[in-house]
Scaffold this motif. Structure first.
Motif, PDB file in Angstrom:
ATOM      1  N   PHE A  34     -40.949   0.366  -0.317  1.00  0.00           N
ATOM      2  CA  PHE A  34     -41.311  -0.846  -1.057  1.00  0.00           C
ATOM      3  C   PHE A  34     -41.661  -0.522  -2.510  1.00  0.00           C
ATOM      4  N   PHE A  35     -42.483   0.493  -2.712  1.00  0.00           N
ATOM      5  CA  PHE A  35     -42.872   0.848  -4.077  1.00  0.00           C
ATOM      6  C   PHE A  35     -41.718   1.492  -4.835  1.00  0.00           C
ATOM      7  N   ARG A  36     -40.848   2.195  -4.147  1.00  0.00           N
ATOM      8  CA  ARG A  36     -39.668   2.743  -4.817  1.00  0.00           C
ATOM      9  C   ARG A  36     -38.753   1.616  -5.279  1.00  0.00           C
ATOM     10  N   PHE A  37     -38.630   0.574  -4.453  1.00  0.00           N
ATOM     11  CA  PHE A  37     -37.823  -0.580  -4.851  1.00  0.00           C
ATOM     12  C   PHE A  37     -38.440  -1.286  -6.058  1.00  0.00           C
ATOM     13  N   LEU A  38     -39.767  -1.455  -6.041  1.00  0.00           N
ATOM     14  CA  LEU A  38     -40.426  -2.138  -7.156  1.00  0.00           C
ATOM     15  C   LEU A  38     -40.363  -1.337  -8.447  1.00  0.00           C
ATOM     16  N   SER A  39     -40.398  -0.018  -8.346  1.00  0.00           N
ATOM     17  CA  SER A  39     -40.434   0.813  -9.554  1.00  0.00           C
ATOM     18  C   SER A  39     -39.056   1.186 -10.079  1.00  0.00           C
ATOM     19  N   GLU A  40     -38.011   1.106  -9.234  1.00  0.00           N
ATOM     20  CA  GLU A  40     -36.684   1.559  -9.647  1.00  0.00           C
ATOM     21  C   GLU A  40     -35.644   0.449  -9.715  1.00  0.00           C
ATOM     22  N   SER A  41     -35.944  -0.721  -9.174  1.00  0.00           N
ATOM     23  CA  SER A  41     -34.953  -1.790  -9.149  1.00  0.00           C
ATOM     24  C   SER A  41     -34.796  -2.412 -10.543  1.00  0.00           C
ATOM     25  N   PRO A  42     -33.575  -2.548 -11.052  1.00  0.00           N
ATOM     26  CA  PRO A  42     -33.384  -3.196 -12.365  1.00  0.00           C
ATOM     27  C   PRO A  42     -33.717  -4.684 -12.327  1.00  0.00           C
ATOM     28  N   LEU A  43     -33.524  -5.320 -11.172  1.00  0.00           N
ATOM     29  CA  LEU A  43     -33.869  -6.739 -11.055  1.00  0.00           C
ATOM     30  C   LEU A  43     -35.371  -6.954 -11.201  1.00  0.00           C
ATOM     31  N   VAL A  44     -36.147  -6.085 -10.568  1.00  0.00           N
ATOM     32  CA  VAL A  44     -37.607  -6.174 -10.686  1.00  0.00           C
ATOM     33  C   VAL A  44     -38.045  -5.877 -12.113  1.00  0.00           C
ATOM     34  N   ALA A  45     -37.350  -4.966 -12.786  1.00  0.00           N
ATOM     35  CA  ALA A  45     -37.689  -4.655 -14.182  1.00  0.00           C
ATOM     36  C   ALA A  45     -37.456  -5.868 -15.084  1.00  0.00           C
ATOM     37  N   LYS A  46     -36.346  -6.569 -14.870  1.00  0.00           N
ATOM     38  CA  LYS A  46     -36.081  -7.781 -15.664  1.00  0.00           C
ATOM     39  C   LYS A  46     -37.111  -8.864 -15.358  1.00  0.00           C
ATOM     40  N   LEU A  47     -37.452  -9.005 -14.081  1.00  0.00           N
ATOM     41  CA  LEU A  47     -38.457  -9.995 -13.704  1.00  0.00           C
ATOM     42  C   LEU A  47     -39.817  -9.660 -14.309  1.00  0.00           C
ATOM     43  N   ALA A  48     -40.167  -8.377 -14.318  1.00  0.00           N
ATOM     44  CA  ALA A  48     -41.439  -7.962 -14.917  1.00  0.00           C
ATOM     45  C   ALA A  48     -41.454  -8.229 -16.416  1.00  0.00           C
ATOM     46  N   TYR A  49     -40.308  -8.056 -17.067  1.00  0.00           N
ATOM     47  CA  TYR A  49     -40.229  -8.352 -18.505  1.00  0.00           C
ATOM     48  C   TYR A  49     -40.468  -9.837 -18.764  1.00  0.00           C
ATOM     49  N   GLY A  50     -39.872 -10.696 -17.928  1.00  0.00           N
ATOM     50  CA  GLY A  50     -40.100 -12.132 -18.074  1.00  0.00           C
ATOM     51  C   GLY A  50     -41.542 -12.520 -17.795  1.00  0.00           C
ATOM     52  N   VAL A  51     -42.163 -11.852 -16.813  1.00  0.00           N
ATOM     53  CA  VAL A  51     -43.566 -12.147 -16.491  1.00  0.00           C
ATOM     54  C   VAL A  51     -44.479 -11.735 -17.643  1.00  0.00           C
ATOM     55  N   LYS A  52     -44.147 -10.623 -18.314  1.00  0.00           N
ATOM     56  CA  LYS A  52     -44.946 -10.211 -19.475  1.00  0.00           C
ATOM     57  C   LYS A  52     -44.896 -11.265 -20.579  1.00  0.00           C
ATOM     58  N   ILE A  53     -43.721 -11.831 -20.803  1.00  0.00           N
ATOM     59  CA  ILE A  53     -43.608 -12.904 -21.800  1.00  0.00           C
ATOM     60  C   ILE A  53     -44.430 -14.117 -21.368  1.00  0.00           C
ATOM     61  N   ALA A  54     -44.397 -14.415 -20.063  1.00  0.00           N
ATOM     62  CA  ALA A  54     -45.185 -15.542 -19.557  1.00  0.00           C
ATOM     63  C   ALA A  54     -46.674 -15.304 -19.765  1.00  0.00           C
ATOM     64  N   PHE A  55     -47.110 -14.063 -19.609  1.00  0.00           N
ATOM     65  CA  PHE A  55     -48.529 -13.767 -19.803  1.00  0.00           C
ATOM     66  C   PHE A  55     -48.945 -13.900 -21.265  1.00  0.00           C
ATOM     67  N   ILE A  56     -48.006 -13.704 -22.170  1.00  0.00           N
ATOM     68  CA  ILE A  56     -48.319 -13.942 -23.585  1.00  0.00           C
ATOM     69  C   ILE A  56     -48.648 -15.422 -23.805  1.00  0.00           C
ATOM     70  N   PHE A  57     -47.844 -16.297 -23.200  1.00  0.00           N
ATOM     71  CA  PHE A  57     -48.120 -17.731 -23.313  1.00  0.00           C
ATOM     72  C   PHE A  57     -49.416 -18.100 -22.595  1.00  0.00           C
ATOM     73  N   VAL A  58     -49.697 -17.433 -21.466  1.00  0.00           N
ATOM     74  CA  VAL A  58     -50.957 -17.691 -20.761  1.00  0.00           C
ATOM     75  C   VAL A  58     -52.145 -17.282 -21.624  1.00  0.00           C
ATOM     76  N   ALA A  59     -52.004 -16.170 -22.349  1.00  0.00           N
ATOM     77  CA  ALA A  59     -53.080 -15.744 -23.248  1.00  0.00           C
ATOM     78  C   ALA A  59     -53.298 -16.770 -24.358  1.00  0.00           C
ATOM     79  N   ILE A  60     -52.201 -17.330 -24.876  1.00  0.00           N
ATOM     80  CA  ILE A  60     -52.336 -18.374 -25.901  1.00  0.00           C
ATOM     81  C   ILE A  60     -53.030 -19.602 -25.319  1.00  0.00           C
ATOM     82  N   LEU A  61     -52.660 -19.969 -24.086  1.00  0.00           N
ATOM     83  CA  LEU A  61     -53.320 -21.099 -23.428  1.00  0.00           C
ATOM     84  C   LEU A  61     -54.798 -20.820 -23.188  1.00  0.00           C
TER      85      LEU A  61
END
Length: 211
Positions: A34-61
Motif C-alpha cells: 500500500f505504501f509503495r503504491f502511494l509513494s511510487e504511483s504517478p497517479l497518486v503523485a498527480k493527485l497529491a499535486y492537485g491536493v497541495k494546490i487545494a490546500f493553498i486555497f484552503v489557507a487563503i480561506l
C-alpha cells in the motif's frame, strides 16, 4: 454553507478517512504494498499535486475566515457597548449568526490545514518504518546466511582438524612400520651373518673330522 466551504468539508472528511486507513493495523505485506503504491504511483503523485494546490486555497480561506471572525466579534462588542443597537432581537440574532458562521468557517479551514500537516507527517513516518522493517528483514536474512556459513566453516574446520589428526596417526603408524621394517631387515642381515658364521664353523669342524 457556500460551495468552497462545502468542498473544504469534503476535503476534511477525505483526510480523516485517509488517516484512519494509513494508521489501521494492517499486515506487514499489505502495508508495504500500500505504501509503495502511494509513494511510487504517478497517479497518486498527480493527485497529491492537485491536493497541495487545494490546500493553498484552503489557507487563503482560513485567513479570510479568521479576519471575518475578528471583524464580526469587534462589531458585536461595539454593538453591545452602544446598548441601543442590541435592543432589537433581529440585530442580535444577526450578529450571533454571523459570529457563529465565521467561527465555524475558521475552525473548519484551520482543522483541515492542521490535519493535512498531521497526515503528511504520519505518512512519511510510516513510510520510513516500512523501509526500516524491510532493511531489518534483509539484515536478518544476511545474518542468518552468515551464521550458517560460520557454522559450515566451523564444521569444515573440525573436519580438517580430524583429518589432520588421522593423517598424523597414519604418519606415526608409517614411521612405526618403517622402524619395524628396518629392524626386521637388520635382524635378517644379522641372522644371515650368524648363519654364515655357523655354516663356516660347521664346515671347519667337518674338515677337522676328515683329517
Amino acid at each position: 454553507m457556500t460551495i468552497y466551504y462545502s468542498l473544504t468539508f469534503m476535503l476534511l472528511i477525505s483526510e480523516m478517512v485517509t488517516f484512519c486507513v494509513i494508521v489501521a493495523p494492517l499486515p506487514h505485506a499489505v502495508r508495504k504494498r500500500f505504501f509503495r503504491f502511494l509513494s511510487e504511483s504517478p497517479l497518486v503523485a498527480k493527485l497529491a499535486y492537485g491536493v497541495k494546490i487545494a490546500f493553498i486555497f484552503v489557507a487563503i480561506l482560513f485567513v479570510d475566515a479568521f479576519q471575518r471572525m475578528l471583524r464580526v466579534t469587534a462589531e458585536a462588542d461595539v454593538a453591545k457597548g452602544g446598548g441601543a443597537g442590541m435592543q432589537d432581537v433581529r440585530t442580535e440574532t444577526n450578529f450571533a449568526s454571523r459570529k457563529f458562521y465565521s467561527q465555524r468557517n475558521t475552525y473548519l479551514t484551520g482543522f483541515c490545514l492542521f490535519l493535512s500537516l498531521v497526515l503528511t507527517r504520519t505518512f512519511y513516518i510510516l513510510l520510513d518504518l516500512v523501509h526500516t522493517q524491510e532493511e531489518y528483514a534483509k539484515l536478518k536474512q544476511e545474518t542468518a546466511k552468515s551464521s550458517r556459513g560460520q557454522i559450515a566453516s566451523q564444521d569444515q574446520a573440525k573436519q580438517v582438524e580430524e583429518l589432520k589428526k588421522k593423517l598424523a596417526a597414519a604418519e606415526e603408524k608409517t614411521r612405526d612400520y618403517d622402524i619395524v621394517k628396518k629392524q626386521a631387515e637388520q635382524n635378517a642381515k644379522e641372522y644371515d651373518r650368524l648363519a654364515s658364521e655357523l655354516n663356516a664353523v660347521n664346515g671347519d669342524l667337518s674338515d677337522k673330522r676328515k683329517d
